[in-house]
Design a protein around this motif. Sequence first.
Motif, mmCIF file in Angstrom:
data_model
loop_
_atom_site.group_PDB
_atom_site.id
_atom_site.type_symbol
_atom_site.label_atom_id
_atom_site.label_comp_id
_atom_site.label_asym_id
_atom_site.label_seq_id
_atom_site.Cartn_x
_atom_site.Cartn_y
_atom_site.Cartn_z
ATOM 1 N N UNK A 162 11.957 -9.131 -13.339
ATOM 2 C CA UNK A 162 10.935 -10.040 -12.724
ATOM 3 C C UNK A 162 10.471 -11.168 -13.843
ATOM 4 N N UNK A 163 10.186 -10.514 -15.013
ATOM 5 C CA UNK A 163 9.727 -11.341 -16.157
ATOM 6 C C UNK A 163 10.634 -12.401 -16.669
ATOM 7 N N UNK A 164 11.851 -12.025 -16.743
ATOM 8 C CA UNK A 164 12.663 -13.332 -16.891
ATOM 9 C C UNK A 164 13.015 -14.332 -16.016
ATOM 10 N N UNK A 165 13.134 -13.749 -14.758
ATOM 11 C CA UNK A 165 13.081 -14.597 -13.549
ATOM 12 C C UNK A 165 12.035 -15.724 -13.577
ATOM 13 N N UNK A 166 10.584 -15.109 -13.804
ATOM 14 C CA UNK A 166 9.478 -15.737 -13.977
ATOM 15 C C UNK A 166 9.444 -16.715 -15.123
ATOM 16 N N UNK A 167 10.014 -16.490 -16.144
ATOM 17 C CA UNK A 167 10.194 -17.427 -17.383
ATOM 18 C C UNK A 167 11.084 -18.377 -17.253
ATOM 19 N N UNK A 168 12.312 -18.056 -16.628
ATOM 20 C CA UNK A 168 13.491 -19.208 -16.592
ATOM 21 C C UNK A 168 12.853 -20.204 -15.592
ATOM 22 N N UNK A 169 12.315 -19.721 -14.577
ATOM 23 C CA UNK A 169 11.757 -20.674 -13.529
ATOM 24 C C UNK A 169 10.815 -21.546 -14.043
ATOM 25 N N UNK A 170 9.623 -21.075 -14.621
ATOM 26 C CA UNK A 170 8.695 -21.808 -15.163
ATOM 27 C C UNK A 170 8.965 -22.573 -16.331
ATOM 28 N N UNK B 25 0.832 -10.081 -11.016
ATOM 29 C CA UNK B 25 0.560 -10.225 -12.350
ATOM 30 C C UNK B 25 0.568 -8.845 -13.031
ATOM 31 N N UNK B 26 0.210 -7.763 -12.399
ATOM 32 C CA UNK B 26 0.337 -6.760 -12.689
ATOM 33 C C UNK B 26 1.617 -6.218 -13.387
ATOM 34 N N UNK B 27 2.570 -6.510 -12.698
ATOM 35 C CA UNK B 27 4.093 -6.059 -13.133
ATOM 36 C C UNK B 27 4.635 -6.731 -14.082
ATOM 37 N N UNK B 28 3.995 -8.270 -14.357
ATOM 38 C CA UNK B 28 4.444 -9.206 -15.386
ATOM 39 C C UNK B 28 3.835 -8.694 -16.616
ATOM 40 N N UNK B 29 2.549 -8.243 -16.424
ATOM 41 C CA UNK B 29 1.958 -7.811 -17.646
ATOM 42 C C UNK B 29 2.359 -6.140 -18.152
ATOM 43 N N UNK B 30 2.638 -5.558 -17.126
ATOM 44 C CA UNK B 30 3.146 -4.322 -17.596
ATOM 45 C C UNK B 30 4.374 -4.160 -18.178
ATOM 46 N N UNK B 31 5.303 -5.087 -17.802
ATOM 47 C CA UNK B 31 6.553 -5.221 -18.403
ATOM 48 C C UNK B 31 6.245 -5.888 -19.777
ATOM 49 N N UNK C 206 8.766 8.403 -10.781
ATOM 50 C CA UNK C 206 8.735 7.929 -11.890
ATOM 51 C C UNK C 206 9.909 7.286 -12.537
ATOM 52 N N UNK C 207 10.964 8.006 -12.166
ATOM 53 C CA UNK C 207 12.353 7.621 -12.859
ATOM 54 C C UNK C 207 13.073 6.702 -12.019
ATOM 55 N N UNK C 208 12.558 6.132 -10.992
ATOM 56 C CA UNK C 208 13.210 5.098 -10.106
ATOM 57 C C UNK C 208 12.455 3.788 -10.639
ATOM 58 N N UNK C 209 12.969 2.682 -10.595
ATOM 59 C CA UNK C 209 12.630 1.049 -10.827
ATOM 60 C C UNK C 209 11.817 0.891 -12.185
ATOM 61 N N UNK C 210 10.582 0.768 -12.061
ATOM 62 C CA UNK C 210 9.715 0.548 -13.023
ATOM 63 C C UNK C 210 9.946 -0.570 -13.885
ATOM 64 N N UNK C 211 10.151 -0.113 -15.406
ATOM 65 C CA UNK C 211 10.634 -1.146 -16.425
ATOM 66 C C UNK C 211 11.731 -2.124 -16.152
ATOM 67 N N UNK C 212 12.919 -1.561 -15.700
ATOM 68 C CA UNK C 212 14.109 -2.790 -15.399
ATOM 69 C C UNK C 212 13.873 -3.462 -14.457
ATOM 70 N N UNK C 213 12.947 -3.064 -13.273
ATOM 71 C CA UNK C 213 12.378 -4.059 -12.507
ATOM 72 C C UNK C 213 11.541 -4.974 -12.983
ATOM 73 N N UNK C 214 10.727 -4.637 -13.728
ATOM 74 C CA UNK C 214 9.765 -5.442 -14.319
ATOM 75 C C UNK C 214 10.186 -6.589 -15.324
ATOM 76 N N UNK C 215 11.209 -6.080 -16.210
ATOM 77 C CA UNK C 215 12.094 -7.060 -16.972
ATOM 78 C C UNK C 215 12.555 -7.994 -16.182
#
Length: 646
Positions: free
Chosen positions: A446-454, A338-344, A435-444
Amino acid sequence: MSHICIIKIIYTILILVAVSKLSVGAGINQNKLLKTVQTVNNAQQYKKYSEKIGLYSLDNDVEILTVDNFKNEVYGNDRAWLIEFYNAWCGFCQRFAPSWKEFATDIAGWKGLVGVGAIDCANEQNTGICREFEIMGYPTLKYFHEKYTEGPKNLGEKVSSQGQANEHRQNLLNVIIAEQKSGRGKMYPNLLPFVGKDIDELFSNEFDQTFLIVQEYSDYLGQEVIMDLNKIKKANVRYAFYNNTELTNKIAVKKVPALVVINKDKTFKFLQVKAKRELYKLAIQKYLGSIQIVSSSKERYLGKGEDKNVPDVIDFLEEREKNKLKQKIKRMGDVVFQMDLETALRYSLKHEVASVKEITKEQLQALKNYLHVIAKYFPFGRNGQLFLKDLKEFVWFKTVVKGEDIGNFVKHAEKENQLVFSSPQHWLACKGSSPNYRGYPCGLWKLFHYLVVNAAINEEIQDSNPGIVLEAMHGYIKHFFGCSECSQHFQNMAKRREIFNITSWDDSILWLWSAHNEVNKRLSGDETEDPEYPKYQFPSKERCPRCYHEDNSWNIVEVLHYIKHVYSNINVRYIGSDTKVLHLILDNRSNTESDAGIFKTIDTALCLILYLASFMLLLVLIYVFLRRSYRNHRKKLYQHALLGKV
C-alpha cells in the motif's frame, strides 16, 4: 489522560479491594496477602510465556528465545545451539516453521547436548539481537558451539536452511563432525568415522563390546543412532564406511548398511535389522537389555492451583469493538488508511533498516533513494515532513550509516511532544486474522502504491524520472526486506518485467498494479494466505465493474483511473489518527504546541496525583492490616498466659 495512567490506577484500586477483603475479620495472617499476590503474578507470568510467540509455542520442542534470555542461554552454556532467526510475517518463514518443529521433535533426545531454538526478529524488542548477529534475511540458521563467548566477531556459524527435517538433521550432524575435527564438541559422543584397520582399535578399557554400523559414505544412519543413544553410557557405538575394505573384509560385511556386535576377543555377530534409524536404536538397546524410552514431551511447571487460562478483562471488553471496526473497514472498500501507511513506514525504518549493523555502498544508496521518495511524497503533517527532511539529510552525505542510529531517529520522533506520527503503530486494513498474516507486507504494498500514484499526479513536485519510486522500491526490497525468498522473487519479476525501462508516470502505476496482481495470483491458495482475506485480482469486478470488458479482460484506461482514485491523497482515511498532527500550520504551530503542552502538563499532573493517592491508601491499608494482625496475636498470647495461671 493516558491509557497507561488509567490502567495503573485501576490496577492499584483492584489491589486495594483485594487487601480490604483480606483484612476483614480477625486472625488473618499476612501470608495470605502475599500468597494471593504471588498467585496472581505467577498466573500472569505463565500466561505471558504459555501463549503462542511468533510462529512457535511451548507445545513445540522448539525452544523460544527472546532478548530476555538469548545471551544467558547461548553464552557460556555447556550445550550448543542451532537457532533460527526468523520473521513471523515472512511467507517463507511460515512455510519453513513446520519442518523446524518436526526437526526439533525428531532430535528431542539430543536436547541435553544441543538446543534447537528460534527468535522472532519481527518482534521489535528482539531487533537489537538480530542486528548484533548481522541477520540480513529470514530465515537464517546459526550454530553456536558450547561455551560460546560474546565478541564482535562471534556471530555464530551459518547453516543452510534449505530442505526439510531430514536435511536439517544432516546439516547439524555435519556441523558437529566439523566441530569435533577442530577440537570442540567434546560433550557429544564420538561422531568421527572409524578409519582404523584393526578391530582392537574399537575398544577401550570400559567397554567389552562395540556396536559397529557399516554404511555408505553418503549415509547418516550411524551418526544418527550414536546421537540417539547418547544417554546410554554403556553403549559404545561407532560407524565405518564400506570403502574401509581392510576392516569390512575382516568382519565379512557383504552388504550395507550392517549392524555388527564385535567382542573384545574379536568374535562378532550380525544383528539382522531393517535399515531404519529407530530399528537400529531399538536393536542395540535390546541387546544391552536396557530399553530406555525417552519422551520428547516437555515437562512444564504450571504453578500449584493456577489456571493457565488467565482471563484478560480488557481484551474481553475490547473484542466486540474490534469486530465492529473490522466489519466497518471491510464495508469501506478500497481505501487507504493513514494508520497503515505510518505503521509501514515506522516498521521499515525502525525495524528493517535498523536491523542492519552498518549500511554502506549500494545498500546505502538504496536507503537514500527510499528516503528521497518518502520525504517527497509521504502524507505527513508539517512536523512529519521536517522529520523526514532531517532524516534524509542525516544520511545523505555519509558513506557509512549505522542501522541503530536510524532506529533511534525514529524512536525520538515517536515521542508525543514531537507531533510527528498521527497514529499508534497498529494495522487497520492490513490487520490479518492472526499476527502472522498480512501486516507489514500488505502495508508495504500500500505504501509504494500510494507513493507511485502521488508522484505521478502531483505535478508541482514531480521528479523528472517516472521510474524513481519503482527504482527506490526495488532497492529497498533487495537490500532491506526481511523475507529473503520474497525479495528474490520480486527481483526476478522486476528483471523480467523490465522495471528500469519505465518511460511514463502512468506506466509506473500500471507496472506496480500488474506486478502486485502477479504476486497475488502466485500466492492465492498458498498456506501463507490469510483464510479471512483470500488474495484476488485487484480491483474486483464488484468494486470496479468498469475496470472489466464484457469478455472479463482488463479495461486498462478504467483500471488506471480507479487506481489513481484509490491511492490518491484525497482517499486517505483517518480512523485512529489524530488529524491535528497532520494539519499543523506554520502560523499557529507555536500556539498549538503551547496549548498541547498546557493540557499535557495538567493531564500528567492529575494522573500522578491520583496514582500517588491510590498508592498511599494502599500503604495505609497494609499498615492497618498488619497492626490488626499483631493485636490479635498479642491477645491470643495474653489469653494463653491467663489460662496458664488458672
